[in-house]
Write an enzyme that holds these catalytic residues in place. Structure first.
Site, PDB file in Angstrom:
ATOM      1  N   HIS A 134     -30.426   5.491   6.541  1.00  0.00           N
ATOM      2  CA  HIS A 134     -29.456   4.798   5.687  1.00  0.00           C
ATOM      3  C   HIS A 134     -28.304   5.716   5.304  1.00  0.00           C
ATOM      4  O   HIS A 134     -27.131   5.328   5.393  1.00  0.00           O
ATOM      5  CB  HIS A 134     -30.166   4.292   4.429  1.00  0.00           C
ATOM      6  CG  HIS A 134     -29.244   3.715   3.402  1.00  0.00           C
ATOM      7  ND1 HIS A 134     -28.873   2.386   3.382  1.00  0.00           N
ATOM      8  CD2 HIS A 134     -28.581   4.286   2.360  1.00  0.00           C
ATOM      9  CE1 HIS A 134     -28.051   2.168   2.377  1.00  0.00           C
ATOM     10  NE2 HIS A 134     -27.850   3.312   1.748  1.00  0.00           N
ATOM     11  N   GLU A 135     -28.618   6.930   4.863  1.00  0.00           N
ATOM     12  CA  GLU A 135     -27.566   7.841   4.407  1.00  0.00           C
ATOM     13  C   GLU A 135     -26.680   8.301   5.560  1.00  0.00           C
ATOM     14  O   GLU A 135     -25.453   8.385   5.430  1.00  0.00           O
ATOM     15  CB  GLU A 135     -28.182   9.044   3.684  1.00  0.00           C
ATOM     16  CG  GLU A 135     -28.987   8.696   2.440  1.00  0.00           C
ATOM     17  CD  GLU A 135     -28.200   7.920   1.406  1.00  0.00           C
ATOM     18  OE1 GLU A 135     -26.957   8.024   1.365  1.00  0.00           O
ATOM     19  OE2 GLU A 135     -28.834   7.192   0.604  1.00  0.00           O
ATOM     20  N   HIS A 138     -24.086   5.676   6.493  1.00  0.00           N
ATOM     21  CA  HIS A 138     -22.868   5.687   5.671  1.00  0.00           C
ATOM     22  C   HIS A 138     -21.815   6.611   6.277  1.00  0.00           C
ATOM     23  O   HIS A 138     -20.627   6.265   6.347  1.00  0.00           O
ATOM     24  CB  HIS A 138     -23.189   6.172   4.251  1.00  0.00           C
ATOM     25  CG  HIS A 138     -23.727   5.123   3.333  1.00  0.00           C
ATOM     26  ND1 HIS A 138     -23.097   3.914   3.137  1.00  0.00           N
ATOM     27  CD2 HIS A 138     -24.815   5.111   2.529  1.00  0.00           C
ATOM     28  CE1 HIS A 138     -23.784   3.201   2.252  1.00  0.00           C
ATOM     29  NE2 HIS A 138     -24.830   3.907   1.876  1.00  0.00           N
ATOM     30  N   GLU A 195     -23.548  -0.930   1.615  1.00  0.00           N
ATOM     31  CA  GLU A 195     -24.975  -0.650   1.485  1.00  0.00           C
ATOM     32  C   GLU A 195     -25.787  -1.496   2.458  1.00  0.00           C
ATOM     33  O   GLU A 195     -26.728  -1.010   3.105  1.00  0.00           O
ATOM     34  CB  GLU A 195     -25.427  -0.896   0.044  1.00  0.00           C
ATOM     35  CG  GLU A 195     -24.851   0.053  -0.971  1.00  0.00           C
ATOM     36  CD  GLU A 195     -25.206   1.507  -0.703  1.00  0.00           C
ATOM     37  OE1 GLU A 195     -26.346   1.778  -0.262  1.00  0.00           O
ATOM     38  OE2 GLU A 195     -24.352   2.378  -0.915  1.00  0.00           O
TER      39      GLU A 195
END
Length: 268
Positions: A134-135, A138, A195
């Site tokens: 997820h990070e 980004h 997100e």
């Protein structure tokens, strides 16, 4: 001036589009890697100097190991989908920091920090891969630069409102309404969309790295069990836990299917 400001905003938006390789969509981005990465690297170095980095521990080694696998999976996907060299300016680094906050982040350019407080929720390397994917997503999708660009447009719009309204009392009222409207109707939904996008991209990357994407929803169930009063979703920068759990559950089969294109058929 009233007519010039909307035209200026439109010209800026049209001139600053960049394609998101994972979605194929044009995104707002005024800032190139040459502008963003040096700032991010300097902030990262300063953060490490000011915090306690946990080195030569099993958990620290796991963070680095998972990070390398996620980065390699991202590069495999990008190379296979027409974006060779997309990561050439990235300087990957993975650190575990002593902090009870349940958090992790990846700066533009691949500088990653896990806080020790998130490790019990991760439980194992697969849980760490959920967070790492997820990070990293980004950063890969330029979300930081997009948020900065959107903030720039919001500020320019506020200047336009201030110039267009002569009466001081009316100007203050208009600026308050503008700030509230652009935050609730623009910036917060924009952040929530990032997100959600990072959840979906991250799920795909972790699957290509050989981690089980079914575990993503399980991690968010554990996150939800931590409790705490969350604001209503429309007032938040993030989707609700329930929304994320439902999305991740629905997307996991497609992530596995994408991984199979790269010869990954078993997941840990």
């Amino acid at each position: 001036m009233k007519n010039v400001m909307p035209l200026l905003l439109l010209c800026l938006a049209l001139a600053a589009c960049k394609t998101n390789p994972f979605t194929g969509k044009k995104t707002l981005n005024f800032y190139g890697n040459s502008q963003i990465f040096p700032m991010a690297f300097a902030q990262y170095d300063q953060f490490l100097e000011e915090n306690t980095v946990l080195e030569d521990t099993e958990e620290a080694r796991k963070v680095a190991r998972v990070g390398r696998r996620i980065a390699a999976a991202a590069e495999r996907w990008l190379d296979a989908n027409g974006y060779p060299g997309y990561l050439k300016e990235y300087q990957w680094d993975y650190n575990l920091v002593k902090d009870s906050t349940v958090n992790a982040w990846c700066m533009p350019g691949g500088k990653i920090v896990f806080y020790s407080g998130i490790m019990p929720i991760c439980q194992n390397e697969t849980g760490m891969a959920v967070v790492m994917g997820h990070e990293v997503a980004h950063a890969l999708a330029d979300h930081g630069a997009q948020r900065m660009s959107a903030g720039t447009l919001q500020q320019i719009g506020a200047v336009g409102v201030g110039v267009a309204v002569n009466d001081p009392e009316k100007r203050n009222a208009f600026l308050q309404a503008y700030g509230l409207g652009t935050t609730l109707g623009g910036m917060l939904p924009f952040s929530r969309s990032h997100e959600t996008e990072a959840d979906r991209i991250g799920l795909q990357i972790m699957a290509i790295a050989g981690y089980n994407p079914d575990e993503a929803a399980e991690l968010w169930k554990r996150m939800k069990a931590q409790g705490g009063q969350a604001p209503p979703e429309f007032l938040s920068t993030h989707p609700s836990n329930d929304t994320r759990i439902a999305n991740l559950t629905a997307w996991a089969p497609a992530a596995k299917e994408e991984a199979r294109k790269f010869g990954v058929t078993t997941f840990e």
